[in-house]
Design an enzyme around this catalytic site. Structure first.
Site, PDB file in Angstrom:
ATOM      1  N   ASP A  38      43.352  20.978  41.046  1.00  0.00           N
ATOM      2  CA  ASP A  38      43.302  22.434  40.946  1.00  0.00           C
ATOM      3  C   ASP A  38      43.238  22.781  39.455  1.00  0.00           C
ATOM      4  O   ASP A  38      43.641  21.985  38.620  1.00  0.00           O
ATOM      5  CB  ASP A  38      44.581  22.969  41.605  1.00  0.00           C
ATOM      6  CG  ASP A  38      44.911  24.382  41.207  1.00  0.00           C
ATOM      7  OD1 ASP A  38      44.074  25.253  41.465  1.00  0.00           O
ATOM      8  OD2 ASP A  38      46.001  24.613  40.656  1.00  0.00           O
ATOM      9  N   ASP A 238      49.342  23.268  42.592  1.00  0.00           N
ATOM     10  CA  ASP A 238      50.613  23.960  42.398  1.00  0.00           C
ATOM     11  C   ASP A 238      50.764  25.219  43.239  1.00  0.00           C
ATOM     12  O   ASP A 238      51.859  25.752  43.368  1.00  0.00           O
ATOM     13  CB  ASP A 238      50.767  24.371  40.926  1.00  0.00           C
ATOM     14  CG  ASP A 238      49.788  25.469  40.538  1.00  0.00           C
ATOM     15  OD1 ASP A 238      48.659  25.460  41.064  1.00  0.00           O
ATOM     16  OD2 ASP A 238      50.152  26.348  39.731  1.00  0.00           O
ATOM     17  N   ASP A 242      46.887  25.822  47.566  1.00  0.00           N
ATOM     18  CA  ASP A 242      46.631  24.380  47.505  1.00  0.00           C
ATOM     19  C   ASP A 242      47.330  23.635  48.647  1.00  0.00           C
ATOM     20  O   ASP A 242      47.006  22.478  48.924  1.00  0.00           O
ATOM     21  CB  ASP A 242      47.128  23.800  46.174  1.00  0.00           C
ATOM     22  CG  ASP A 242      46.383  24.378  44.981  1.00  0.00           C
ATOM     23  OD1 ASP A 242      45.147  24.501  45.075  1.00  0.00           O
ATOM     24  OD2 ASP A 242      47.032  24.698  43.972  1.00  0.00           O
TER      25      ASP A 242
HETATM   26  P1  ADP Z   1      42.500  30.873  41.520  1.00  0.00           P
HETATM   27  O1  ADP Z   1      43.994  31.079  41.546  1.00  0.00           O
HETATM   28  O2  ADP Z   1      42.115  29.414  41.598  1.00  0.00           O
HETATM   29  O3  ADP Z   1      41.815  31.608  40.411  1.00  0.00           O
HETATM   30  P2  ADP Z   1      42.134  32.863  43.635  1.00  0.00           P
HETATM   31  O4  ADP Z   1      41.524  32.698  44.973  1.00  0.00           O
HETATM   32  O5  ADP Z   1      43.539  33.329  43.539  1.00  0.00           O
HETATM   33  O6  ADP Z   1      41.924  31.457  42.904  1.00  0.00           O
HETATM   34  O7  ADP Z   1      41.234  33.880  42.797  1.00  0.00           O
HETATM   35  C1  ADP Z   1      39.854  33.698  42.714  1.00  0.00           C
HETATM   36  C2  ADP Z   1      39.263  34.726  41.787  1.00  0.00           C
HETATM   37  O8  ADP Z   1      39.458  36.052  42.312  1.00  0.00           O
HETATM   38  C3  ADP Z   1      39.915  34.753  40.413  1.00  0.00           C
HETATM   39  O9  ADP Z   1      39.388  33.796  39.544  1.00  0.00           O
HETATM   40  C4  ADP Z   1      39.604  36.188  39.986  1.00  0.00           C
HETATM   41  O10 ADP Z   1      38.295  36.272  39.490  1.00  0.00           O
HETATM   42  C5  ADP Z   1      39.699  36.973  41.273  1.00  0.00           C
HETATM   43  N1  ADP Z   1      41.057  37.531  41.422  1.00  0.00           N
HETATM   44  C6  ADP Z   1      42.050  37.087  42.216  1.00  0.00           C
HETATM   45  N2  ADP Z   1      43.151  37.849  42.093  1.00  0.00           N
HETATM   46  C7  ADP Z   1      42.868  38.793  41.177  1.00  0.00           C
HETATM   47  C8  ADP Z   1      43.593  39.899  40.595  1.00  0.00           C
HETATM   48  N3  ADP Z   1      44.860  40.173  40.925  1.00  0.00           N
HETATM   49  N4  ADP Z   1      42.946  40.652  39.692  1.00  0.00           N
HETATM   50  C9  ADP Z   1      41.686  40.405  39.346  1.00  0.00           C
HETATM   51  N5  ADP Z   1      40.945  39.391  39.845  1.00  0.00           N
HETATM   52  C10 ADP Z   1      41.521  38.598  40.749  1.00  0.00           C
HETATM   53 MG    MG Z   2      46.838  26.617  40.672  1.00  0.00          MG
END
Ligand code: ADP
Ligand code: MG
Length: 293
Positions: A38, A238, A242
């Protein structure tokens, strides 16, 4: 392996902060052919900070940061904490209430703030909601090429701007990848972040394969796909998202500083949160299994 060999191996792991929950994982780790990692919180520190603010034409910085932070206050995501922290440092008011709050998995957030319908998230989310972000594209691409995550914001369908968030790579990540490569183990970065940012991080640490833009419920499927292709997979992560992939992998390895869900889904917990301990764990398994033959 004999109970004694397992006990010795587990004990040596524990002394190095590598918590091996059961004998089977110590026996299996030596067979691992691919380590899937990750990005956020595993390869990087997981404490991103705002580094760039790029405004859409006619928008003021306080407008963007205030609306963005008011919405992000509703989220626990590390990216959200970065934006909220930045607003506080910049003394921007972000106390407005949020109505109709919505979290979009793998995309971002939506809600009504101070009468505006505000969106926060990636290009995919903006595309889905019909926001034209072409004026911000060049700035976002520059941020991504720098390994930063560009977050887009919009109000009532119009772009407000893009905020760049950077997460520092852990000091030992590069060495960890080098060690795995020299051990003949393939490494792969698996992330919900966009491809351009993921590739820039991968380049910094020397990981050669990247699967990006993965929705939270798709990580497990990616591990299964590798297994079907004949790989023996160790998954390192983490986050809550995941956990299914950690459980699916032959060896699930959780970062000690990670979420409880990740740690309880894993076979091994790295108490020092050091990705280099992934290599140490595999070496330990190899040594254990060599000694008992
Ligand atoms: P990761 O934790 O691996 O980045 P997520 O699925 O949580 O994966 O998020 C994927 C993408 O969605 C992020 O890289 C971001 O671009 C967008 N994103 C997620 N949560 C937010 C947030 N609270 N504000 C803005 N963008 C977000
Ligand atoms: Mg992570």
């Amino acid at each position: 392996a004999t109970p004694t060999a397992i006990m010795v191996g587990t004990g040596r792991g524990a002394k190095n902060g590598i918590l091996i929950k059961d004998a089977t994982s110590l026996e299996t780790a030596c067979k691992v052919t691919t380590v899937v990692l990750d990005k956020t919180g595993t390869i990087t520190e997981g404490a991103p900070r705002v580094t760039d603010v790029e405004l859409a034409p006619g928008v003021e910085a306080d407008e963007l940061v205030g609306l963005a932070s008011a919405l992000e206050r509703k989220s626990e995501h590390p990216l959200a904490r970065a934006v909220v922290g930045y607003a506080a440092e910049s003394d921007v008011a972000d106390e407005a209430d949020v109505e109709d709050f919505e979290q979009v998995a793998g995309g971002g957030l939506a809600g009504t703030v101070a009468g505006y319908h505000v969106l926060a998230g990636n290009a995919r989310l903006m595309g889905q909601r019909g926001v034209d972000i072409s004026a911000l594209q060049a700035a976002a691409d520059r941020m991504a090429a720098d390994a930063k995550t560009p977050l887009y914001f919009a109000a009532d369908g119009r772009p407000l701007g893009v905020i760049g968030v950077a997460d520092v790579v852990k000091p030992t990540s590069r060495r960890a990848i080098e060690r795995l490569r020299s051990m003949g183990v393939r490494t792969l970065l698996l992330t919900g972040d966009q491809a351009k940012t993921a590739r820039a991080v991968a380049r910094q640490v020397g990981v050669d394969e990247v699967i990006a833009g993965v929705l939270p419920d798709q990580k497990e499927g990616e591990v299964r796909r590798l297994q079907e292709a004949g790989e023996v997979v160790a998954m390192v992560g983490d986050g809550i998202n995941d956990a299914p992939a950690l459980a699916r992998a032959e060896v699930g390895i959780a970062i000690g500083a990670g979420t409880d869900v990740a740690k309880s889904s894993a076979d091994v917990v790295l108490q020092h949160s050091d990705p280099a301990d992934v290599a140490t764990a595999i070496e330990l398994s190899r040594a254990t299994m060599r000694n008992i033959k």
